[in-house]
Design an enzyme around this catalytic site. Structure first.
Site, PDB file in Angstrom:
ATOM      1  N   PHE A  95       0.801  -1.225   0.000  1.00 51.61           N
ATOM      2  CA  PHE A  95       0.000   0.000   0.000  1.00 51.61           C
ATOM      3  C   PHE A  95       0.829   1.268   0.000  1.00 51.61           C
ATOM      4  CE2 PHE A  95       0.935  -0.316   4.540  1.00 51.61           C
ATOM      5  CZ  PHE A  95       1.150   1.008   4.884  1.00 51.61           C
ATOM      6  N   LYS A 147      -1.264  -7.757  -8.994  1.00 55.14           N
ATOM      7  CA  LYS A 147      -2.284  -7.514  -7.964  1.00 55.14           C
ATOM      8  C   LYS A 147      -1.884  -6.278  -7.173  1.00 55.14           C
ATOM      9  CE  LYS A 147      -2.898  -8.707  -3.693  1.00 55.14           C
ATOM     10  NZ  LYS A 147      -3.658  -7.534  -3.187  1.00 55.14           N
ATOM     11  N   GLU A 163      -4.994  -3.915  -2.074  1.00 55.66           N
ATOM     12  CA  GLU A 163      -6.437  -3.721  -1.951  1.00 55.66           C
ATOM     13  C   GLU A 163      -6.767  -2.430  -1.207  1.00 55.66           C
ATOM     14  OE1 GLU A 163      -5.137  -6.539   1.381  1.00 55.66           O
ATOM     15  OE2 GLU A 163      -4.640  -6.136  -0.715  1.00 55.66           O
ATOM     16  N   CYS A 192       9.526   1.870   3.412  1.00 54.25           N
ATOM     17  CA  CYS A 192      10.431   0.794   3.832  1.00 54.25           C
ATOM     18  C   CYS A 192      11.849   1.310   4.016  1.00 54.25           C
ATOM     19  CB  CYS A 192      10.406  -0.353   2.825  1.00 54.25           C
ATOM     20  SG  CYS A 192      11.011   0.087   1.189  1.00 54.25           S
ATOM     21  N   GLU A 215       9.091  -3.045  13.829  1.00 54.83           N
ATOM     22  CA  GLU A 215       8.941  -2.024  12.796  1.00 54.83           C
ATOM     23  C   GLU A 215       7.581  -1.359  13.001  1.00 54.83           C
ATOM     24  OE1 GLU A 215       9.336  -1.485   7.957  1.00 54.83           O
ATOM     25  OE2 GLU A 215       8.645  -3.406   8.752  1.00 54.83           O
TER      26      GLU A 215
END
Length: 519
Positions: free
Chosen positions: A171, A195, A198, A303, A402
């Site tokens: 995301f 993909k 979502e 990240c 994290e």
């Protein structure tokens, strides 16, 4: 794309207002198609909780159609000369650069993901750089040759595409990460079933439309939606030869295990805990400014965010400077041009960050700046966490996990050697950096640090696409990295040919023995 048929958003999920939300379409064999799914996932604006679209859990038949179409498209796309493939990317980068398209994609990212407009544009630009590198992919696909290995015998190798590939996206970078995946796959002659996340699929769907406008053939890029079942389908699909994934550790390790268990290549970028080492000889003002941007930009949902800072010796006095500077950052909606820190992606992510901060406090953490409880006027339902600065030790929960939010964990060390040991003891190896004015210190650091991407006075050392994204240790599964030369290697295999065009008279006796020394 969004369909023209609309469905009512569930009012209990919408805190600000009830509106009609469109269903995201699949992109299969060159057509944007309404899904026949009976189950959908709401895409929420993280600043308002408004339902902005709905993602279908694609049916088995739709997923199978995407796999079959990609397999069929590969038969012709894999034979297209590399220079012709490159020209498609020349057109694609032109379309992405069009201000109208750039604005549309950036607005989609702000609405679905919560980034500021400037950060959303940066998200797209870093993906665009990969597209630009695909405009000259030929030199990364060249093989090797050696002639006259024996009388009239030559050996040469080619880098050839694998076939159907798959991409599973996170995301936090709705444009950049898809552009790490399908352009490299298609440029090297493969097809891809993608993909998107979502949580924010809009940017990927707009890019699919631009790919169609650029002239990529039907089926070369397929986009399907869903969650666990869609992921499992891609891991198991017989035609899929390789899977690219970026996301959290649990999902990445699962996909790597299931994909490789089915004989597929998998490159999976996982979690991170990126450390900055702050030396007392660094430029104080520049270091503080760089740290604030790298720790709190994009609400810490990168990240490569600098989530941990180790202050060495006298540099420990600068921790308060960072807290004071971070206090000035404006928290708010990404649509506000004055916003510095937007919302976190979901209520669950926000709650997790709150819980970890509280757990850290219970374990003795000193909170210098507490961003919990921030309320943005007009956006009271938003997932907002303000910049947070915490002094901890290496046993604290805020260091061991994290957080993936705008939280900077501060550690103290007496020497650079101690700071290096702390960084190397952490299981992750995505990125790190050192701030110093000493070339000797910088050189020692870069050689002794066990992290895949190192910055020297550069807080977020993400390589440009001429190189590859080389996170290491616990931050990756698989042995070939994203984009650059390694990306081209991941999406291709080596075919080696040994040929003999020496005419042999029929009277010569057939050889039945292996060659001997001296032959």
């Amino acid at each position: 794309m969004l369909s023209k048929s609309f469905v009512a958003a569930r009012s209990q999920r919408v805190a600000v207002s009830v509106r009609w939300a469109s269903a995201c379409q699949n992109f299969i064999n060159g057509k944007f198609q309404d899904s026949k799914a009976t189950s959908f996932i709401d895409v929420l604006n993280p600043a308002t909780q408004e339902v902005v679209s709905r993602v279908p859990r694609s049916t088995k038949e739709e997923l199978q159609a995407a796999e079959d179409g990609a397999k069929e498209a590969f038969k012709t796309w894999g034979q297209v000369p590399v220079q012709q493939r490159q020209r498609k990317f020349l057109k694609l980068q032109e379309l992405i650069r069009d201000p109208k398209n750039t604005e549309e994609i950036a607005k989609s990212i702000v609405t679905e993901q919560g980034k500021t407009m400037a950060d959303a544009q940066g998200d797209l630009f870093r993906g665009l750089e990969v597209v630009e590198s695909c405009c000259n992919i030929g030199d990364k696909l060249m093989g090797e040759t050696l002639g006259n290995l024996s009388k009239g015998i030559d050996t040469y190798s080619y880098r050839v595409p694998l076939g159907v590939t798959a991409g599973i996206c996170p995301f936090n970078f709705p444009a950049m990460i898809p552009l790490w995946m399908w352009p490299m796959a298609l440029a090297t002659g493969n097809t891809m079933v993608l993909k998107p996340s979502e949580k924010d699929p809009g940017a990927a769907m707009i890019l699919a439309r631009l790919a169609q406008e650029a002239g990529f053939p039907d089926g070369a890029l397929q986009i399907v939606h869903g969650d666990h079942d869609t992921v499992n389908f891609l891991c198991d699909a017989p035609s899929v030869r390789a899977i690219s994934f970026v996301g959290g550790n649990a999902a990445g390790e699962y996909i790597h295990a299931r994909g490789t268990g089915n004989g597929k290549r998998v490159q999976a970028n996982l979690g991170a805990k990126n450390h900055a080492t702050i030396m007392p000889d660094a430029d104080r003002e520049n270091t503080v400014n760089q740290m604030v941007g790298a720790a709190f930009g994009a609400a810490g949902q990168r990240c490569m965010a600098l989530s941990t800072a180790i202050f060495v010796g006298e540099a420990q006095e600068w921790i308060g400077d960072i807290a004071e500077k971070a206090k000035l950052l404006k928290v708010g909606s990404g649509m506000d041009p004055n916003t510095d820190v937007g919302p976190m992606i979901t209520k669950a992510a926000l709650q997790r960050a709150h819980d970890l901060i509280e757990q850290g406090v219970q374990q003795g953490a000193e909170v210098l700046l507490d961003g919990r409880g921030v309320v943005v006027p007009g956006f009271e339902q938003g997932n907002f966490l303000g910049p947070t600065v915490i002094n901890v030790d290496t046993k604290n929960a805020t260091y061991l996990n994290e957080i993936f939010g705008p939280v900077l964990v501060c550690l103290k060390a007496d020497t650079m050697e101690e700071a290096i040991a702390i960084t190397n003891a952490n299981p992750y190896g995505n990125g790190c950096c050192v701030f110093t004015s000493s070339g000797a210190i910088a050189r020692k650091y870069q050689h002794e640090i066990d992290v895949g991407q190192v910055g020297i006075n550069v807080p977020i050392p993400v390589p440009l696409p001429f190189f590859s994204f080389t996170g290491s240790r616990g931050s990756i599964r698989g042995d070939l990295h994203f984009y650059g030369k390694q990306g081209a290697m991941f999406y291709t295999q080596t075919k080696t040919i040994t040929s003999n065009w020496n005419v042999v008279p029929q009277s010569i006796k057939a050889a039945v023995s292996m060659p001997k020394l001296g032959d």
